[in-house]
Write a protein that holds these residues in place. Structure first.
Motif, PDB file in Angstrom:
ATOM      1  N   ILE A  19      -2.046 -26.424  38.990  1.00  0.00           N
ATOM      2  CA  ILE A  19      -0.998 -26.882  38.074  1.00  0.00           C
ATOM      3  C   ILE A  19       0.332 -26.707  38.791  1.00  0.00           C
ATOM      4  CG2 ILE A  19       0.057 -26.658  35.794  1.00  0.00           C
ATOM      5  CD1 ILE A  19      -2.445 -25.205  34.858  1.00  0.00           C
ATOM      6  N   SER A  21       4.509 -26.888  39.290  1.00  0.00           N
ATOM      7  CA  SER A  21       5.677 -26.485  38.507  1.00  0.00           C
ATOM      8  C   SER A  21       6.650 -27.631  38.266  1.00  0.00           C
ATOM      9  CB  SER A  21       6.429 -25.365  39.239  1.00  0.00           C
ATOM     10  OG  SER A  21       5.619 -24.243  39.447  1.00  0.00           O
ATOM     11  N   TYR A  49      -2.569 -31.011  37.064  1.00  0.00           N
ATOM     12  CA  TYR A  49      -1.427 -31.352  36.208  1.00  0.00           C
ATOM     13  C   TYR A  49      -0.135 -31.014  36.926  1.00  0.00           C
ATOM     14  CZ  TYR A  49       0.979 -32.144  31.776  1.00  0.00           C
ATOM     15  OH  TYR A  49       1.780 -32.652  30.786  1.00  0.00           O
ATOM     16  N   VAL A  51       3.843 -30.330  35.513  1.00  0.00           N
ATOM     17  CA  VAL A  51       4.769 -30.254  34.372  1.00  0.00           C
ATOM     18  C   VAL A  51       5.866 -31.299  34.571  1.00  0.00           C
ATOM     19  CG1 VAL A  51       6.307 -28.755  33.062  1.00  0.00           C
ATOM     20  CG2 VAL A  51       4.255 -27.793  34.140  1.00  0.00           C
ATOM     21  N   TYR A  57       8.230 -25.263  33.541  1.00  0.00           N
ATOM     22  CA  TYR A  57       7.375 -24.088  33.707  1.00  0.00           C
ATOM     23  C   TYR A  57       7.146 -23.859  35.185  1.00  0.00           C
ATOM     24  CZ  TYR A  57       4.541 -20.293  32.071  1.00  0.00           C
ATOM     25  OH  TYR A  57       4.088 -19.014  31.793  1.00  0.00           O
ATOM     26  N   THR A  59       4.901 -22.311  37.435  1.00  0.00           N
ATOM     27  CA  THR A  59       3.523 -21.914  37.134  1.00  0.00           C
ATOM     28  C   THR A  59       3.014 -20.756  37.985  1.00  0.00           C
ATOM     29  OG1 THR A  59       2.667 -23.619  38.638  1.00  0.00           O
ATOM     30  CG2 THR A  59       2.935 -24.223  36.324  1.00  0.00           C
ATOM     31  N   CYS A  63       1.809 -17.436  35.648  1.00  0.00           N
ATOM     32  CA  CYS A  63       0.401 -17.339  35.255  1.00  0.00           C
ATOM     33  C   CYS A  63      -0.195 -16.086  35.886  1.00  0.00           C
ATOM     34  CB  CYS A  63      -0.372 -18.583  35.703  1.00  0.00           C
ATOM     35  SG  CYS A  63       0.142 -20.118  34.903  1.00  0.00           S
ATOM     36  N   GLN A  86       2.554 -28.110  27.465  1.00  0.00           N
ATOM     37  CA  GLN A  86       1.878 -28.979  28.427  1.00  0.00           C
ATOM     38  C   GLN A  86       0.757 -28.259  29.175  1.00  0.00           C
ATOM     39  OE1 GLN A  86       4.392 -31.267  31.073  1.00  0.00           O
ATOM     40  NE2 GLN A  86       5.917 -31.636  29.488  1.00  0.00           N
ATOM     41  N   ILE A  87       1.004 -27.018  29.586  1.00  0.00           N
ATOM     42  CA  ILE A  87       0.006 -26.336  30.416  1.00  0.00           C
ATOM     43  C   ILE A  87      -1.095 -25.657  29.602  1.00  0.00           C
ATOM     44  CG2 ILE A  87       1.711 -25.951  32.231  1.00  0.00           C
ATOM     45  CD1 ILE A  87       1.702 -22.966  31.454  1.00  0.00           C
ATOM     46  N   THR A  88      -0.842 -25.376  28.315  1.00  0.00           N
ATOM     47  CA  THR A  88      -1.817 -24.640  27.502  1.00  0.00           C
ATOM     48  C   THR A  88      -3.181 -25.330  27.436  1.00  0.00           C
ATOM     49  OG1 THR A  88      -0.121 -23.512  26.189  1.00  0.00           O
ATOM     50  CG2 THR A  88      -2.307 -23.721  25.212  1.00  0.00           C
ATOM     51  N   ILE A  90      -4.529 -27.370  29.514  1.00  0.00           N
ATOM     52  CA  ILE A  90      -5.139 -27.345  30.848  1.00  0.00           C
ATOM     53  C   ILE A  90      -5.791 -25.989  31.092  1.00  0.00           C
ATOM     54  CG2 ILE A  90      -4.742 -27.774  33.303  1.00  0.00           C
ATOM     55  CD1 ILE A  90      -3.994 -30.116  31.470  1.00  0.00           C
TER      56      ILE A  90
END
Length: 233
Positions: A19, A21, A49, A51, A57, A59, A63, A86-88, A90
């Motif tokens: 993911i 950033s 993904y 963002v 975010y 990332t 995380c 957006q990241i949740t 994923i």
């Protein structure tokens, strides 16, 4: 840029891929995203993904995995609500069942009053159920979430946090962690807890600004780890 040496900690690599950033606090780094994308693709790492839009975010530092299915994140100038939204999904598709996004304080123009915008500068796991925390920057609801999930917390002394950021460590496996050698008090406590501590001298790193070992590390491949349910409460 030499004051911000966390160049490696840009992408969050989870099960299945990365993911990328979209920078908030680090807006001066916008434009680097295509280069990290090319780097990861060249390694054969899929991009899950990126963002985008109104989302922010960062990332990599946002995380922090406490178990294979549990993660700490942040709400701050480095992660807004749209970025979190957006990241949740994923993360959920990758098997992350428990997520807590800590509302972090604003630093503003000086570090003297404390505060952080990246969660990996506030909390760092060293074993399953055992987490280093810097109390001055730890929100109360995050403290309560950690306690309710069964985590034991070890407080990092203020002088060591300001000198070498012990919470910003690199965990190799549960109970084995890379720590700054300057964190003598913290490392002593960890060894008493049975943690295998690998010390790395970081005095030159911290002269470049507020940086830590994790800031310089991009996690690419992780073995299957223990789940949150395996914590002995």
């Amino acid at each position: 840029p030499m004051r911000k040496l966390w160049m490696a900690c840009e992408a969050a690599v989870i099960k299945g891929g990365a993911i990328l950033s979209r920078y908030g606090h680090a807006s001066f780094k916008r434009g680097l995203e295509p280069h990290f994308l090319k780097f990861l693709v060249k390694l054969g790492c899929p991009i899950l993904y990126m963002v985008h839009g109104d989302g922010i975010y960062e990332t990599g530092p946002g995380c922090v995995f406490l178990a294979d299915d549990a993660m700490l994140g942040h709400r701050s100038c480095a992660g807004n609500e749209e970025g979190i939204n957006q990241i949740t999904p994923i993360l959920q598709r990758a098997g992350v069942k428990e997520m807590h996004f800590a509302p972090l304080q604003t630093i503003m123009d000086t570090f003297e009053a404390g505060g952080e915008f990246h969660i990996d500068m506030v909390a760092g796991p060293v074993d399953l159920g055992l987490v280093l925390v810097y109390p001055a920057a730890l929100p109360f609801d995050t403290y309560m979430w950690l306690k309710e999930k069964g985590f034991k917390l070890i407080e990092v002394p203020r002088d060591e946090q300001l000198k070498c950021v012990p919470v910003n460590n690199v965990i190799i496996e549960p109970g084995k962690v890379v720590m700054p050698s300057e964190a003598t008090k913290t490392n002593t406590i960890l060894r008493k807890e049975g943690i295998d501590v690998i010390e790395v001298e970081t005095s030159l790193l911290t002269k470049g600004g507020t940086n830590g070992i994790r800031c310089m590390t991009l996690f690419l491949v992780r073995d299957q780890g223990p789940s949150l349910s395996e914590i002995k409460r």
